[in-house]
Design an enzyme around this catalytic site. Structure first.
Site: not given
Length: 728
Positions: A599, A642
């Site tokens: 992430d 993301e």
């Protein structure tokens, strides 16, 4: 007085059929054929037992009934397009009918029969038998005259008046009967006009020709002067008769040739007989005339007349038995040059013509040549029919071979094998297949065989010829490219010949590509036959190409459905399905396997500060760094937003941790447009307690969020988390 021996009406009918070139059949009240003379081979095949087929029963089977009802001769055209006359008569008290003709008179009927024999309901019959004896007169007058002669023979038979007397002395027993060397005709012109009827009998009885097919009449050997003085001078009539005999011998040989050879032989014969130096044989092509062969200076030249085959002047010339004179202004000192065009056709349908470029000052010679062209037309139409049938059979075999070849092509080398199969059909040493890319509107080279050099990457494929063929959707057959004005090919291509063929490929009204063939194996130029062969396989070629193209597009769509459009990585759907497969493999074989979740740290603030386009660009850089860092067997995906994930097959926890650390470090060191970007990574590996896909994802996700909780920009191993927890 000499008396002709009595002959039966059957013998007389046989002779009439042979002389006229028509069929004569006798039918009884039960609609059966009692006898046939010179029967049309079409009729013979449709009714081999003499019992009429259902279609034929409606015509020849009803001939007796309708003729008796009419009280005389009737005419009819049957379902096969054959014209006939039927007349009633009696023999031994039985009511019979004679059917005269069974011949094609209309050219359109003849062509319909050809189509039925090639691809229609008659294609089941063996061509060699079906077209063995095609009858074609092109004249109702011949049909009517023969019917009247047949009526006279049958009427005389009924009244027993079959003996004719000729005023010559009756021969003495055992005396050898002599015949005059030359029989004087009523008119010299009739010798030429009636040649077809005279030689037909010779051909059908397989009598040998009296003279070679294309040899001019030999001059007599020189003799001593004393003998020449003693011999009487030859009469002019004898020369005409010898010429007629030479024509008859030549005509008799025509039916033993194929169409192309017959056309060439006719030109050679005319050249020798009339001392011509330049002749052209023209065939009708799309209502225009194109040369298929020539004699003399124009033998290897392409000639095309801008004269329609249905031009009234041609039809009038044929009917008046005179040539059509065409003038052109010649280059150089010759001034105006005249071409005498002799039409050849049946029933007013002009299918060919002989062009003589030599001057013909003798009107009688013009008429004689015109009559010859008129006389040979039926025989040439028969040869044309046989040629069309043979071509149809050949194309059918070619299509079958091509179809079988296409079916056996392996998908891995589809394009190259498809091109090779087509090239073998056309006997071309070199070929290329170009497919239209609709997005770029450019031709893409799918396959090339026999090329000396590969096409340059930046080369505009097909710019010289193929693009023109694609745009016009018309095939081109070039015998010599140096005479076309086209740009010359680059020397490095090293073509062996100057001839090529380029053909568009169409399906469903769309032009999907172009196929090119060069360097014909036999060294000769590509021709009309080459184009016909390609057009025969083109439909199957197009279907095969279209299916392969659709398959490629389907593969692209499938790829798009599992690919993230922004980063180019695989998507969540794919990684989850692939993870399930790898978990099963790991459980079955005991292979190690690891999975990581990644992430981007503080990505929301990056988007808020620099905008979403900048955020998208940052994600692309992250994806690029990941792909550059991973091994070939590793599978990276964008899991959402993301967040990313990586599947590492046959990878232990320690190896996975090292790879994760390398990714984290490379991201940290990568250059981003606005500020430094870091990642947090959680790693989980298969174990006895943890080897279910959902559990692995959950475990890696827990490790990821623990890494974020501990300060971000770090790698955390799920197993280490559990160890630490148990230690507490």
């Amino acid at each position: 007085m000499d008396v002709k021996p009595e002959i039966s009406d059957e013998e007389a009918i046989d002779r009439l059929a042979d002389e006229s070139g028509l069929a004569i059949a006798i039918v009884d009240g039960l609609s059966r054929e009692v006898s046939t003379s010179n029967n049309n081979s079409i009729c013979r095949n449709l009714n081999p037992s003499g019992e009429f087929s259902p279609d034929c029963a409606k015509f020849c089977g009803k001939a007796l009934e309708k003729a008796v009802e009419a009280g005389g001769t009737i005419g009819f055209e049957c379902h096969a397009g054959l014209d006939s006359r039927a007349l009633p008569f009696k023999r031994s008290g039985k009511q019979l009918a004679a059917i005269i003709g069974r011949t094609f008179v209309k050219a359109e009927n003849y062509r319909k029969a050809t189509e039925r024999a090639i691809t229609g309901d008659w294609s089941e019959y063996p061509p060699s038998q079906f077209f063995e004896n095609i009858l074609l007169t092109g004249s109702m007058d011949t049909l009517d005259k023969t019917a009247k002669k047949a009526a006279k023979i049958l009427t005389e038979s009924q009244t027993k008046e079959t003996v004719r007397e000729i005023e010559t002395p009756k021969p003495v027993e055992n005396e050898t009967k002599t015949e005059p060397v030359h029989e004087q005709p009523k008119k010299a012109a009739e010798e030429i006009t009636n040649l077809v009827e005279k030689f037909n009998r010779e051909v059908r009885n397989k009598q040998p020709a009296t003279e070679p097919a294309t040899r001019p009449i030999a001059e007599p050997k020189a003799k001593p002067a004393s003998q020449l003085v003693a011999e009487p001078k030859a009469k002019p009539l004898e020369k005409r008769t010898l010429e007629a005999r030479a024509w008859r011998s030549f005509f008799g040989s025509l039916l033993k040739m194929d169409y192309a050879l017959a056309c060439s032989s006719i030109l050679e014969f005319l050249a020798h007989q009339y001392n011509f130096s330049t002749l052209i044989w023209l065939d009708e092509q799309n209502n225009r005339f194109e040369n298929t062969t020539a004699f003399g200076d124009l033998k290897d030249r392409k000639v095309r007349l801008g004269l329609a085959s249905d031009d009234p002047r041609l039809i009038n010339a044929s009917q008046n038995e005179m040539p059509l004179e065409l003038s052109e202004r010649a280059k150089g000192p010759e001034g105006t040059r005249t071409m005498n065009l002799f039409p050849i056709g049946v029933g007013g349908d002009i299918s060919a013509a002989v062009a003589v470029l030599d001057p013909i000052n003798d009107t009688d010679a013009k008429k004689q040549i015109a009559r010859i062209c008129h006389s040979i037309a039926p025989q040439l139409e028969i040869l044309r029919l046989r040629n069309e049938v043979a071509t149809g059979e050949s194309l059918t075999r070619a299509v079958r071979r091509f179809s079988e070849g296409v079916k056996s092509i392996d998908s891995d080398d589809f394009w190259i094998k498809l091109t090779q199969n087509a090239a073998e059909m056309l006997r071309a040493e070199r070929a290329s297949l170009m497919i239209l890319d609709e997005r770029s509107d450019r031709l893409e080279i799918k396959a090339m065989i026999g090329a000396k050099n590969d096409a340059a990457a930046d080369e505009d494929a097909g710019a010289r010829v193929a693009r023109i063929v694609l745009k016009k959707n018309e095939a081109v057959v070039i015998a010599d490219v140096t005479r076309t004005g086209l740009p010359t090919a680059p020397p490095e291509r090293a073509y062996k010949t100057a001839s090529f063929i380029s053909c568009p490929i169409n399906i469903g009204g769309r032009t999907i590509g172009v196929m090119n063939f060069t360097d014909r194996a036999c060294g000769e130029a590509f021709d009309k036959r080459s184009l016909e062969l390609f057009q025969a396989i083109a439909p199957q070629l197009a279907v095969a190409i279209d299916r392969a193209t659709l398959k490629e597009k389907a593969g692209e769509f499938e790829q798009l459905s599992v690919t993230d459009a922004l980063t180019g990585l695989l998507n969540r759907r794919y990684i989850e399905e692939r993870l399930m497969e790898e978990v099963k493999r790991s459980n079955r074989h005991g292979f190690p396997m690891s999975f990581m979740m990644l992430d981007v740290d503080q990505f929301k603030s990056y988007n808020d500060q620099f905008g979403h386009p900048a955020g998208d660009e940052a994600l692309k850089i992250v994806a690029h760094v990941m792909k550059e860092t991973l091994r070939g067997a590793d599978v990276a995906a964008r899991f959402g937003g993301e967040e990313f994930s990586i599947l590492l097959p046959q990878t232990t926890g320690e190896e996975a941790a090292a790879i994760a650390e390398r990714i984290r470090s490379n991201i940290e060191e990568a250059k981003f447009p606005h500020r430094r970007v870091t990642m947090s990574i959680g790693v989980a590996s298969c174990s006895a307690d943890l080897c279910v896909s959902a559990d692995l994802i959950s475990a890696a996700d827990k490790a990821l969020y623990e890494a974020k909780r501990q300060g971000r920009n770090r790698v955390l191993i799920y197993e280490n988390m559990n160890t630490a927890a148990n230690g507490k």
